[in-house]
Design a protein around this motif. Structure first.
Motif, PDB file in Angstrom:
ATOM      1  N   ALA A 351      28.080  36.455  39.501  1.00 34.10           N
ATOM      2  CA  ALA A 351      28.974  35.510  38.431  1.00 34.10           C
ATOM      3  C   ALA A 351      29.939  36.425  37.697  1.00 34.10           C
ATOM      4  O   ALA A 351      30.984  36.211  37.431  1.00 34.10           O
ATOM      5  CB  ALA A 351      28.029  35.074  37.783  1.00 34.10           C
ATOM      6  N   SER A 352      29.459  37.690  37.391  1.00 35.32           N
ATOM      7  CA  SER A 352      30.099  38.690  36.591  1.00 35.32           C
ATOM      8  C   SER A 352      31.447  39.088  37.475  1.00 35.32           C
ATOM      9  O   SER A 352      32.435  39.387  37.022  1.00 35.32           O
ATOM     10  CB  SER A 352      29.213  39.884  36.478  1.00 35.32           C
ATOM     11  OG  SER A 352      28.347  39.539  35.459  1.00 35.32           O
ATOM     12  N   THR A 353      31.145  39.328  38.877  1.00 35.12           N
ATOM     13  CA  THR A 353      32.435  39.892  39.588  1.00 35.12           C
ATOM     14  C   THR A 353      33.248  38.747  39.756  1.00 35.12           C
ATOM     15  O   THR A 353      34.383  38.973  39.708  1.00 35.12           O
ATOM     16  CB  THR A 353      31.594  40.313  40.938  1.00 35.12           C
ATOM     17  OG1 THR A 353      30.807  41.229  40.889  1.00 35.12           O
ATOM     18  CG2 THR A 353      32.871  40.360  42.207  1.00 35.12           C
ATOM     19  N   ALA A 354      32.754  37.600  39.799  1.00 38.11           N
ATOM     20  CA  ALA A 354      33.722  36.348  39.929  1.00 38.11           C
ATOM     21  C   ALA A 354      34.562  36.167  38.884  1.00 38.11           C
ATOM     22  O   ALA A 354      35.750  36.059  39.082  1.00 38.11           O
ATOM     23  CB  ALA A 354      32.961  35.076  40.348  1.00 38.11           C
ATOM     24  N   LEU A 355      33.906  36.508  37.636  1.00 29.22           N
ATOM     25  CA  LEU A 355      34.704  36.286  36.514  1.00 29.22           C
ATOM     26  C   LEU A 355      35.709  37.356  36.032  1.00 29.22           C
ATOM     27  O   LEU A 355      36.844  37.328  35.673  1.00 29.22           O
ATOM     28  CB  LEU A 355      33.645  36.171  35.172  1.00 29.22           C
ATOM     29  CG  LEU A 355      34.402  36.018  33.816  1.00 29.22           C
ATOM     30  CD1 LEU A 355      35.303  34.670  33.748  1.00 29.22           C
ATOM     31  CD2 LEU A 355      33.412  35.876  32.674  1.00 29.22           C
ATOM     32  N   ALA A 356      35.405  38.472  36.277  1.00 27.25           N
ATOM     33  CA  ALA A 356      36.100  39.804  36.232  1.00 27.25           C
ATOM     34  C   ALA A 356      37.319  39.847  37.090  1.00 27.25           C
ATOM     35  O   ALA A 356      38.398  40.003  36.432  1.00 27.25           O
ATOM     36  CB  ALA A 356      35.484  41.048  36.388  1.00 27.25           C
ATOM     37  N   LEU A 357      37.187  39.422  38.207  1.00 24.78           N
ATOM     38  CA  LEU A 357      38.141  39.418  39.130  1.00 24.78           C
ATOM     39  C   LEU A 357      39.210  38.114  38.951  1.00 24.78           C
ATOM     40  O   LEU A 357      40.436  38.435  39.031  1.00 24.78           O
ATOM     41  CB  LEU A 357      37.890  39.419  40.578  1.00 24.78           C
ATOM     42  CG  LEU A 357      37.062  40.727  41.040  1.00 24.78           C
ATOM     43  CD1 LEU A 357      36.823  40.701  42.699  1.00 24.78           C
ATOM     44  CD2 LEU A 357      38.267  41.943  40.641  1.00 24.78           C
ATOM     45  N   ARG A 358      38.632  37.127  38.552  1.00 30.70           N
ATOM     46  CA  ARG A 358      39.473  36.079  38.235  1.00 30.70           C
ATOM     47  C   ARG A 358      40.440  36.315  37.092  1.00 30.70           C
ATOM     48  O   ARG A 358      41.594  35.972  37.003  1.00 30.70           O
ATOM     49  CB  ARG A 358      38.684  34.721  37.575  1.00 30.70           C
ATOM     50  CG  ARG A 358      39.338  33.740  36.933  1.00 30.70           C
ATOM     51  CD  ARG A 358      40.374  32.962  37.875  1.00 30.70           C
ATOM     52  NE  ARG A 358      41.163  31.922  37.329  1.00 30.70           N
ATOM     53  CZ  ARG A 358      42.520  32.289  36.718  1.00 30.70           C
ATOM     54  NH1 ARG A 358      43.095  33.663  36.949  1.00 30.70           N
ATOM     55  NH2 ARG A 358      43.423  31.443  36.322  1.00 30.70           N
ATOM     56  N   LEU A 359      39.822  36.946  36.053  1.00 28.12           N
ATOM     57  CA  LEU A 359      40.782  37.619  34.925  1.00 28.12           C
ATOM     58  C   LEU A 359      41.780  38.556  35.488  1.00 28.12           C
ATOM     59  O   LEU A 359      42.950  38.524  35.158  1.00 28.12           O
ATOM     60  CB  LEU A 359      39.982  38.421  33.972  1.00 28.12           C
ATOM     61  CG  LEU A 359      40.533  39.113  32.751  1.00 28.12           C
ATOM     62  CD1 LEU A 359      41.629  38.006  31.972  1.00 28.12           C
ATOM     63  CD2 LEU A 359      39.632  39.601  31.798  1.00 28.12           C
ATOM     64  N   ALA A 360      41.537  39.463  36.313  1.00 24.43           N
ATOM     65  CA  ALA A 360      42.335  40.305  36.707  1.00 24.43           C
ATOM     66  C   ALA A 360      43.370  39.733  37.566  1.00 24.43           C
ATOM     67  O   ALA A 360      44.519  40.190  37.654  1.00 24.43           O
ATOM     68  CB  ALA A 360      41.656  41.429  37.929  1.00 24.43           C
ATOM     69  N   ARG A 361      43.141  38.768  38.180  1.00 29.73           N
ATOM     70  CA  ARG A 361      44.291  37.614  38.868  1.00 29.73           C
ATOM     71  C   ARG A 361      45.548  37.394  38.010  1.00 29.73           C
ATOM     72  O   ARG A 361      46.592  37.403  38.309  1.00 29.73           O
ATOM     73  CB  ARG A 361      43.691  36.426  39.470  1.00 29.73           C
ATOM     74  CG  ARG A 361      44.656  35.776  40.502  1.00 29.73           C
ATOM     75  CD  ARG A 361      44.054  34.490  40.990  1.00 29.73           C
ATOM     76  NE  ARG A 361      44.222  33.262  40.073  1.00 29.73           N
ATOM     77  CZ  ARG A 361      43.491  32.077  39.930  1.00 29.73           C
ATOM     78  NH1 ARG A 361      42.629  32.241  41.248  1.00 29.73           N
ATOM     79  NH2 ARG A 361      43.770  31.168  39.534  1.00 29.73           N
ATOM     80  N   SER A 362      45.177  37.092  36.498  1.00 30.21           N
ATOM     81  CA  SER A 362      46.107  36.739  35.647  1.00 30.21           C
ATOM     82  C   SER A 362      47.218  37.664  35.505  1.00 30.21           C
ATOM     83  O   SER A 362      48.325  37.494  35.162  1.00 30.21           O
ATOM     84  CB  SER A 362      45.563  36.215  34.556  1.00 30.21           C
ATOM     85  OG  SER A 362      44.864  37.332  33.637  1.00 30.21           O
ATOM     86  N   PHE A 363      46.862  38.974  35.701  1.00 30.15           N
ATOM     87  CA  PHE A 363      47.851  40.274  35.463  1.00 30.15           C
ATOM     88  C   PHE A 363      48.957  40.036  36.470  1.00 30.15           C
ATOM     89  O   PHE A 363      49.999  40.710  36.488  1.00 30.15           O
ATOM     90  CB  PHE A 363      47.058  41.599  35.341  1.00 30.15           C
ATOM     91  CG  PHE A 363      46.259  41.419  34.100  1.00 30.15           C
ATOM     92  CD1 PHE A 363      46.801  42.170  32.950  1.00 30.15           C
ATOM     93  CD2 PHE A 363      44.938  41.058  33.804  1.00 30.15           C
ATOM     94  CE1 PHE A 363      46.258  42.264  31.852  1.00 30.15           C
ATOM     95  CE2 PHE A 363      44.282  41.173  32.816  1.00 30.15           C
ATOM     96  CZ  PHE A 363      44.824  41.749  31.568  1.00 30.15           C
ATOM     97  N   ASP A 364      48.402  39.502  37.605  1.00 28.90           N
ATOM     98  CA  ASP A 364      49.676  39.493  38.644  1.00 28.90           C
ATOM     99  C   ASP A 364      50.365  38.438  38.642  1.00 28.90           C
ATOM    100  O   ASP A 364      51.454  38.395  39.239  1.00 28.90           O
ATOM    101  CB  ASP A 364      48.691  39.455  40.214  1.00 28.90           C
ATOM    102  CG  ASP A 364      48.245  40.813  40.598  1.00 28.90           C
ATOM    103  OD1 ASP A 364      48.973  41.980  40.325  1.00 28.90           O
ATOM    104  OD2 ASP A 364      47.041  40.702  40.863  1.00 28.90           O
ATOM    105  N   ARG A 365      50.316  37.346  37.736  1.00 25.17           N
ATOM    106  CA  ARG A 365      51.113  36.240  37.597  1.00 25.17           C
ATOM    107  C   ARG A 365      51.534  36.043  36.173  1.00 25.17           C
ATOM    108  O   ARG A 365      51.255  34.805  35.598  1.00 25.17           O
ATOM    109  CB  ARG A 365      50.070  35.045  38.088  1.00 25.17           C
ATOM    110  CG  ARG A 365      49.793  35.231  39.612  1.00 25.17           C
ATOM    111  CD  ARG A 365      48.910  33.961  40.157  1.00 25.17           C
ATOM    112  NE  ARG A 365      48.475  34.131  41.319  1.00 25.17           N
ATOM    113  CZ  ARG A 365      47.607  33.222  41.935  1.00 25.17           C
ATOM    114  NH1 ARG A 365      47.314  32.309  41.446  1.00 25.17           N
ATOM    115  NH2 ARG A 365      47.070  33.708  43.164  1.00 25.17           N
ATOM    116  N   PRO A 366      52.441  36.808  35.672  1.00 28.14           N
ATOM    117  CA  PRO A 366      52.649  36.968  34.206  1.00 28.14           C
ATOM    118  C   PRO A 366      53.671  35.690  33.971  1.00 28.14           C
ATOM    119  O   PRO A 366      53.827  35.108  32.784  1.00 28.14           O
ATOM    120  CB  PRO A 366      53.569  38.244  33.908  1.00 28.14           C
ATOM    121  CG  PRO A 366      53.695  38.570  35.268  1.00 28.14           C
ATOM    122  CD  PRO A 366      52.679  38.163  36.426  1.00 28.14           C
TER     123      PRO A 366
END
Length: 546
Positions: A351-366
């Motif tokens: 669950a932590s991995t899923a949430l952290a990488l979901r947040l990281a995705r947002s930096f690729d789509r400003p």
């Protein structure tokens, strides 16, 4: 003379394996967030980081800690920090993997998500040296507010070279940068800063200042330059302060002492004084706090990523140990209570991995409005919840190893390092209360409730407890006017988003057990209290490191 005993029922260390290949949760999260992402480089990095050589470097860098050399043998002030060669080997590997400023200059799709996955893998070593890597990542885009400095420094900040020498930036293959915000009287209240910056003219890099003051926590003082906060005539401002000035002389930055910390031993954290140090304005004068907060968003992402990586390594060590050691007539991993603990830890880690990488995705789509909203919302939520869970997680994983986990020696000695490291990610860049306050600021944006509802929509109808929580959150988000319940709201937003992500990335056994325990209340107050109907074997098998 015969031996007094033979060694048996001890485990073989978890070494020479691929950290990425065995991490199904990480692979699933990457496929969900960037289906076309080429993961060949992550396979290569995972193989390198799972090697005995890299594990040894991480251990030695923590055992032989940084040493401050304030003066040379002739009495001249030099203000340098000496590191064990393993520290430099780790820094070389991290920069070669592009974990610092490289994504900002990358033409490839999803560079921030790819970098996030690599950062998580590197954290599994518990090398304690990723602070300058993270800060270099965070400050690189901020320098664009001073185009002249960015033009000069960006090639070295985004390169994959590492050069620890204290010399002019343009003579180096690569540079690192840090940040200096905290002062002894203010802590997280940076507006209480007293460091003064007096204008001294302007040059090629813009408006120049003479800085006098101190910083109470100044991590990685051997970085090539820093972004600091100081009081200018127009208010608290962000300034660029290099160690070596353009004319080749050393700046007036003096290291007073290195901090003796609970963990994070390989990283040099210091107290420094500025005695007429030269610095240049970055951004608008008097707008230093918003400038720093923008950088904090990225370092907070790294706190969530780092804790998730440490969780994964702690889980892997627990699975490796319990799969080999026997007690009471069977392997530990086959004991019902141990199965419950391991499965529960596996749920938390995924669950932590899923949430952290979901947040990281947002930096690729400003450019995406929804992604911008989720970045504002999830940054404090992920940093708060994942990091809060870290210390408890490490304690339970250590207990799976018994006394062997509490001992610093050998392959399982990394568990003690992980336990000591966990609190730093929760404290650094804003502790829990600061994250809760940041969440409240994010919620004041008109699109917060709508963005959250959109994020949870794909999981609607898949679990009654998740539906109930998802239906209540928009109202709570819109009506949240008091600080008193902000931490509880951060927890519930995190759990809801984690559940929605697992619904889309994980097998039914993982998603169902997560919702039953975290959302429906079929859970106690410690790990290992899942309900008897959980498919323990399926969850544990998915989490195996090999």
């Amino acid at each position: 003379m015969s031996a007094t005993h033979e060694v048996f029922n001890q485990v073989e260390p978890l070494v020479d394996y691929n950290l990425f290949a065995g991490n199904q949760a990480l692979g699933a999260a990457l496929k969900f967030n960037a289906p076309a992402l080429d993961t060949a480089h992550l396979h290569a990095l995972g193989s390198a980081l799972g090697s005995a050589e890299m594990q040894t470097h991480a251990r030695l860098a923590n055992v032989f800690t940084p040493q401050l050399k304030s003066h040379d043998r002739f009495g001249h002030r030099i203000d340098q920090v000496e590191f064990h060669p393993s520290y430099h080997a780790l820094m070389t590997a991290a920069t070669a993997a592009g974990l610092h400023g490289t994504p900002w200059g990358s033409p490839h799709p999803s560079p921030h998500l790819s970098r996030a996955a690599g950062f998580m893998l590197f954290t599994e070593l518990e090398p304690s040296m990723l602070c300058p890597i993270s800060m270099s990542y965070a400050v690189t885009p901020a320098l664009r507010d001073n185009p002249a400095i960015y033009t000069d420094w960006a090639p070295q900040l985004t390169s994959r070279g590492y050069d620890p020498a204290l010399k002019l930036w343009k003579d180096k293959a690569g540079v690192t940068m840090g940040m200096g915000m905290t002062e002894k009287q203010g802590g997280s209240d940076v507006r209480a800063n007293t460091t003064q910056a007096v204008p001294t003219g302007s040059d090629h890099w813009g408006q120049r200042f003479s800085v006098t003051g101190h910083k109470w926590f100044f991590s990685a003082p051997m970085c090539d330059a820093f972004l600091i906060l100081a009081q200018t005539p127009s208010g608290l401002s962000c300034l660029f302060l290099p160690r070596v000035l353009p004319d080749g002389t050393l700046n007036q930055l003096f290291i007073q002492r290195l901090k003796d910390k609970l963990g994070n031993k390989a990283n040099a954290s210091s107290e420094v004084e500025f005695a007429g140090a030269t610095a240049w304005l970055v951004g608008e004068e008097g707008r230093g706090v918003p400038q720093i907060l923008a950088m904090g968003t990225m370092t907070r992402l790294d706190c969530a990523l780092g804790t998730s990586g440490l969780m994964r390594q702690a889980l892997s060590l627990a699975l490796n140990h319990t799969g080999q050691r026997s007690a009471f007539g069977k392997k530990l991993i086959d004991q019902p209570l141990m199965k419950n603990v391991l499965a529960d830890l596996a749920l938390e880690s995924e669950a932590s991995t899923a949430l952290a990488l979901r947040l990281a995705r947002s930096f690729d789509r400003p450019e995406d409005e929804h992604e911008r909203a989720m970045q504002r919302l999830l940054t404090p939520v992920a940093k708060f919840w994942i990091c809060k869970r870290g210390s408890h997680f490490a304690e339970e994983a250590m207990e799976c190893l018994g006394g062997n986990g509490y001992v610093e020696e050998g392959g399982e000695g990394i568990m003690a390092r992980i336990y000591r490291e966990m609190p730093v990610n929760s404290i650094w860049e804003g502790a829990g209360n600061i994250m809760a306050l940041d969440l409240l600021r994010a919620l004041r944006k008109a699109d917060a409730a709508a963005a959250l509802a959109q994020e949870l929509a794909p999981a609607r109808g898949m679990h009654a407890a998740l539906d109930h929580l998802a239906e209540s959150l928009p109202t709570r988000v819109e009506q949240m006017a008091t600080e008193m319940e902000a931490r509880r709201l951060a927890q519930d937003v995190a759990l809801a988003v984690q559940a929605a992500l697992l619904a889309q990335t994980a097998p039914g056994a993982v998603f169902g057990a997560f919702c039953d325990s975290r959302l429906a209340g079929h859970w106690g107050h410690s790990f290992g209290s899942l309900g008897a109907g959980v498919d323990f074997d399926a969850i544990i098998q998915r989490a195996q490191p090999r």
